[in-house]
Design a protein around this motif. Structure first.
Motif, PDB file in Angstrom:
ATOM      1  N   LEU A  66       0.778  -1.154  -0.085  1.00 29.50           N
ATOM      2  CA  LEU A  66      -0.021  -0.082  -0.030  1.00 29.50           C
ATOM      3  C   LEU A  66       0.844   1.270  -0.064  1.00 29.50           C
ATOM      4  CD1 LEU A  66      -2.942  -0.844   2.629  1.00 29.50           C
ATOM      5  CD2 LEU A  66      -3.093  -0.692  -0.060  1.00 29.50           C
ATOM      6  N   GLY A  67       2.068   1.121   0.719  1.00 28.49           N
ATOM      7  CA  GLY A  67       2.842   2.392   0.608  1.00 28.49           C
ATOM      8  C   GLY A  67       3.842   2.536  -0.618  1.00 28.49           C
ATOM      9  N   GLY A  68       3.688   1.696  -1.475  1.00 28.82           N
ATOM     10  CA  GLY A  68       4.712   1.659  -2.749  1.00 28.82           C
ATOM     11  C   GLY A  68       6.232   1.181  -2.251  1.00 28.82           C
ATOM     12  N   ALA A  69       6.374   0.449  -1.159  1.00 29.53           N
ATOM     13  CA  ALA A  69       7.540   0.068  -0.703  1.00 29.53           C
ATOM     14  C   ALA A  69       7.961  -1.253  -0.933  1.00 29.53           C
ATOM     15  CB  ALA A  69       7.809   0.301   0.809  1.00 29.53           C
ATOM     16  N   THR A  70       9.237  -1.600  -0.693  1.00 33.77           N
ATOM     17  CA  THR A  70       9.852  -3.071  -1.102  1.00 33.77           C
ATOM     18  C   THR A  70      10.469  -3.475   0.450  1.00 33.77           C
ATOM     19  OG1 THR A  70      10.271  -2.307  -3.322  1.00 33.77           O
ATOM     20  CG2 THR A  70      11.118  -4.526  -2.419  1.00 33.77           C
ATOM     21  N   ALA A  71      10.125  -4.834   0.540  1.00 31.26           N
ATOM     22  CA  ALA A  71      10.769  -5.488   1.685  1.00 31.26           C
ATOM     23  C   ALA A  71      12.175  -6.231   1.426  1.00 31.26           C
ATOM     24  CB  ALA A  71       9.833  -6.467   2.531  1.00 31.26           C
ATOM     25  N   TYR A  72      13.095  -6.008   2.270  1.00 34.11           N
ATOM     26  CA  TYR A  72      14.501  -6.651   1.900  1.00 34.11           C
ATOM     27  C   TYR A  72      14.634  -7.341   2.918  1.00 34.11           C
ATOM     28  CZ  TYR A  72      14.610  -4.038  -2.612  1.00 34.11           C
ATOM     29  OH  TYR A  72      14.541  -3.372  -3.736  1.00 34.11           O
ATOM     30  N   THR A  73      15.906  -8.395   2.939  1.00 30.84           N
ATOM     31  CA  THR A  73      16.342  -9.112   4.269  1.00 30.84           C
ATOM     32  C   THR A  73      17.670  -8.584   4.332  1.00 30.84           C
ATOM     33  OG1 THR A  73      14.698 -10.878   3.769  1.00 30.84           O
ATOM     34  CG2 THR A  73      16.756 -11.372   5.175  1.00 30.84           C
ATOM     35  N   VAL A  74      18.388  -8.362   5.256  1.00 29.33           N
ATOM     36  CA  VAL A  74      19.873  -7.839   5.734  1.00 29.33           C
ATOM     37  C   VAL A  74      20.274  -9.128   5.639  1.00 29.33           C
ATOM     38  CG1 VAL A  74      21.244  -7.090   7.058  1.00 29.33           C
ATOM     39  CG2 VAL A  74      19.338  -5.670   6.836  1.00 29.33           C
ATOM     40  N   LEU A  75      21.410  -9.344   4.694  1.00 28.13           N
ATOM     41  CA  LEU A  75      22.010 -10.825   4.705  1.00 28.13           C
ATOM     42  C   LEU A  75      23.558 -10.936   5.497  1.00 28.13           C
ATOM     43  CD1 LEU A  75      20.994 -11.917   1.096  1.00 28.13           C
ATOM     44  CD2 LEU A  75      19.898 -12.420   2.942  1.00 28.13           C
ATOM     45  N   THR A  76      24.278  -9.736   5.451  1.00 29.86           N
ATOM     46  CA  THR A  76      25.433  -9.767   6.077  1.00 29.86           C
ATOM     47  C   THR A  76      25.444  -8.813   7.148  1.00 29.86           C
ATOM     48  OG1 THR A  76      26.156  -7.751   4.827  1.00 29.86           O
ATOM     49  CG2 THR A  76      26.344  -9.747   3.699  1.00 29.86           C
ATOM     50  N   GLY A  77      26.514  -8.826   7.895  1.00 30.06           N
ATOM     51  CA  GLY A  77      26.688  -8.023   9.187  1.00 30.06           C
ATOM     52  C   GLY A  77      27.281  -6.589   8.976  1.00 30.06           C
ATOM     53  N   SER A  78      27.278  -6.046   7.625  1.00 27.54           N
ATOM     54  CA  SER A  78      28.062  -4.771   7.366  1.00 27.54           C
ATOM     55  C   SER A  78      27.250  -3.503   8.087  1.00 27.54           C
ATOM     56  CB  SER A  78      28.003  -4.544   6.009  1.00 27.54           C
ATOM     57  OG  SER A  78      26.603  -4.089   5.433  1.00 27.54           O
ATOM     58  N   MET A  79      26.002  -4.042   8.152  1.00 28.85           N
ATOM     59  CA  MET A  79      25.151  -2.703   9.278  1.00 28.85           C
ATOM     60  C   MET A  79      24.991  -3.060  10.672  1.00 28.85           C
ATOM     61  SD  MET A  79      24.397   0.022   7.308  1.00 28.85           S
ATOM     62  CE  MET A  79      22.907   0.631   7.840  1.00 28.85           C
ATOM     63  N   ARG A  80      25.694  -3.831  11.024  1.00 34.31           N
ATOM     64  CA  ARG A  80      25.526  -4.166  12.623  1.00 34.31           C
ATOM     65  C   ARG A  80      26.052  -2.839  13.438  1.00 34.31           C
ATOM     66  NH1 ARG A  80      25.638  -9.713  14.228  1.00 34.31           N
ATOM     67  NH2 ARG A  80      25.877 -10.839  12.710  1.00 34.31           N
ATOM     68  N   PRO A  81      25.436  -2.776  14.476  1.00 30.57           N
ATOM     69  CA  PRO A  81      24.685  -3.298  15.707  1.00 30.57           C
ATOM     70  C   PRO A  81      23.128  -3.165  15.106  1.00 30.57           C
ATOM     71  CG  PRO A  81      25.231  -1.775  16.750  1.00 30.57           C
ATOM     72  CD  PRO A  81      25.877  -1.482  15.333  1.00 30.57           C
ATOM     73  N   ASP A  82      22.706  -2.138  14.474  1.00 28.61           N
ATOM     74  CA  ASP A  82      21.327  -1.713  14.264  1.00 28.61           C
ATOM     75  C   ASP A  82      20.735  -2.731  13.144  1.00 28.61           C
ATOM     76  OD1 ASP A  82      21.592   0.434  15.933  1.00 28.61           O
ATOM     77  OD2 ASP A  82      21.977   1.945  14.328  1.00 28.61           O
ATOM     78  N   PHE A  83      21.477  -3.114  12.089  1.00 31.91           N
ATOM     79  CA  PHE A  83      20.536  -3.979  11.570  1.00 31.91           C
ATOM     80  C   PHE A  83      21.383  -5.437  11.144  1.00 31.91           C
ATOM     81  CE2 PHE A  83      19.685   0.561  10.339  1.00 31.91           C
ATOM     82  CZ  PHE A  83      18.484   0.565  10.400  1.00 31.91           C
ATOM     83  N   PRO A  84      21.332  -6.253  12.010  1.00 31.88           N
ATOM     84  CA  PRO A  84      22.040  -7.526  11.854  1.00 31.88           C
ATOM     85  C   PRO A  84      21.444  -8.550  10.788  1.00 31.88           C
ATOM     86  CG  PRO A  84      20.580  -7.544  13.543  1.00 31.88           C
ATOM     87  CD  PRO A  84      20.406  -6.095  13.381  1.00 31.88           C
ATOM     88  N   PRO A  85      22.206  -9.321  10.247  1.00 35.48           N
ATOM     89  CA  PRO A  85      21.651 -10.303   9.428  1.00 35.48           C
ATOM     90  C   PRO A  85      20.308 -10.804   9.881  1.00 35.48           C
ATOM     91  CG  PRO A  85      23.833 -10.672   9.671  1.00 35.48           C
ATOM     92  CD  PRO A  85      23.340  -9.984  10.814  1.00 35.48           C
ATOM     93  N   GLY A  86      19.223 -11.226   9.153  1.00 34.24           N
ATOM     94  CA  GLY A  86      17.765 -11.433   9.251  1.00 34.24           C
ATOM     95  C   GLY A  86      17.029 -10.644   9.795  1.00 34.24           C
ATOM     96  N   ARG A  87      17.293  -9.223   9.606  1.00 33.47           N
ATOM     97  CA  ARG A  87      16.335  -8.051   9.894  1.00 33.47           C
ATOM     98  C   ARG A  87      15.776  -7.789   8.454  1.00 33.47           C
ATOM     99  NH1 ARG A  87      16.162  -5.095  14.445  1.00 33.47           N
ATOM    100  NH2 ARG A  87      15.058  -3.247  14.228  1.00 33.47           N
ATOM    101  N   LEU A  88      14.618  -7.478   8.468  1.00 32.76           N
ATOM    102  CA  LEU A  88      13.729  -7.245   7.587  1.00 32.76           C
ATOM    103  C   LEU A  88      13.703  -5.453   7.415  1.00 32.76           C
ATOM    104  CD1 LEU A  88      11.452  -8.270   5.466  1.00 32.76           C
ATOM    105  CD2 LEU A  88       9.832  -7.330   7.045  1.00 32.76           C
ATOM    106  N   VAL A  89      14.041  -5.295   6.369  1.00 28.01           N
ATOM    107  CA  VAL A  89      14.040  -3.542   5.916  1.00 28.01           C
ATOM    108  C   VAL A  89      13.041  -3.329   5.086  1.00 28.01           C
ATOM    109  CG1 VAL A  89      16.363  -3.305   6.925  1.00 28.01           C
ATOM    110  CG2 VAL A  89      16.089  -3.684   4.414  1.00 28.01           C
ATOM    111  N   VAL A  90      12.254  -2.456   5.116  1.00 30.67           N
ATOM    112  CA  VAL A  90      11.367  -2.033   4.174  1.00 30.67           C
ATOM    113  C   VAL A  90      11.835  -0.599   3.831  1.00 30.67           C
ATOM    114  CG1 VAL A  90       8.709  -1.505   3.767  1.00 30.67           C
ATOM    115  CG2 VAL A  90       9.579  -3.566   5.124  1.00 30.67           C
ATOM    116  N   VAL A  91      12.057  -0.471   2.632  1.00 34.74           N
ATOM    117  CA  VAL A  91      12.512   0.883   1.833  1.00 34.74           C
ATOM    118  C   VAL A  91      11.482   1.326   0.809  1.00 34.74           C
ATOM    119  CG1 VAL A  91      14.893   0.194   2.137  1.00 34.74           C
ATOM    120  CG2 VAL A  91      13.601  -0.282  -0.012  1.00 34.74           C
TER     121      VAL A  91
END
Length: 189
Positions: free
Chosen positions: A47-72
């Motif tokens: 509904l918001g015109g967004a896309t969901a992605y999964t964080v696969l690596t640890g490059s965005m630790r600690p806020d976005f560890p692997p397995g986190r769902l990010v909606v952009v």
């Protein structure tokens, strides 16, 4: 005065006993959880015109560890500033994406905006990207749901959504039919 048979009394008692209540609470809780998962992973992004992605690596630790769902969500390029978290294509037009934080915003000699990004856990910046590579800016993220998102393909998510809708409608029909029969039975007595 209505006289109930032993079997009718037993059925009435079963509908108010502790196991009946526990079953009711658990079924409503499961329904609530399924609806929430569908909402945050499928309905709200769509509904918001967004896309969901999964964080696969640890490059965005600690806020976005692997397995986190990010909606952009797509945003105007002019609205992007340092500190924003973006998902961008590694190569323009290619499916591979990365989610990193904007370190700086600059303009090329031709006036085109360029963005330098870096993973929060990385020591070096990524190569500069251009506006065409930007898929969107972080709208929201949820822990652990990325694993579920990765396990399911887009068509599987679509089928599961329709299956859940069908299941909810069937459950509603069963509950309505049961209430109608009970009401009709009380009226006949």
């Amino acid at each position: 005065m209505t006289v109930l048979t032993r079997a009718q009394r037993r059925r009435e008692e079963q509908k108010t006993g502790p196991f009946w209540w526990a079953g009711q609470v658990l079924s409503w809780l499961a329904l609530f959880i399924v609806l929430c998962l569908l909402a945050v992973m499928v309905v709200i992004p769509r509904l918001g015109g967004a896309t969901a992605y999964t964080v696969l690596t640890g490059s965005m630790r600690p806020d976005f560890p692997p397995g986190r769902l990010v909606v952009v969500k797509p945003v105007p390029v002019e609205a992007i500033e340092a500190g924003d978290v973006l998902t961008y294509q590694l190569e323009s037009g290619e499916p591979g994406v990365v989610t990193h934080r904007v370190v700086s915003v600059a303009s090329s000699l031709s006036g085109e905006r360029q963005f330098v990004l870096r993973g929060d856990a990385n020591n070096t910046d990524d190569a500069p990207i251009v506006a065409e590579q930007v898929r969107g800016k972080l709208w929201y993220s949820l822990p652990w749901l990325g694993y579920l998102n990765s396990a399911l393909s887009a068509s599987q998510r679509t089928w599961l959504t329709w299956l859940a809708i069908g299941g909810l409608l069937s459950y509603s029909l069963v509950m309505f039919t049961g209430a109608w029969r009970e009401h009709r039975g009380k009226k006949a007595s």
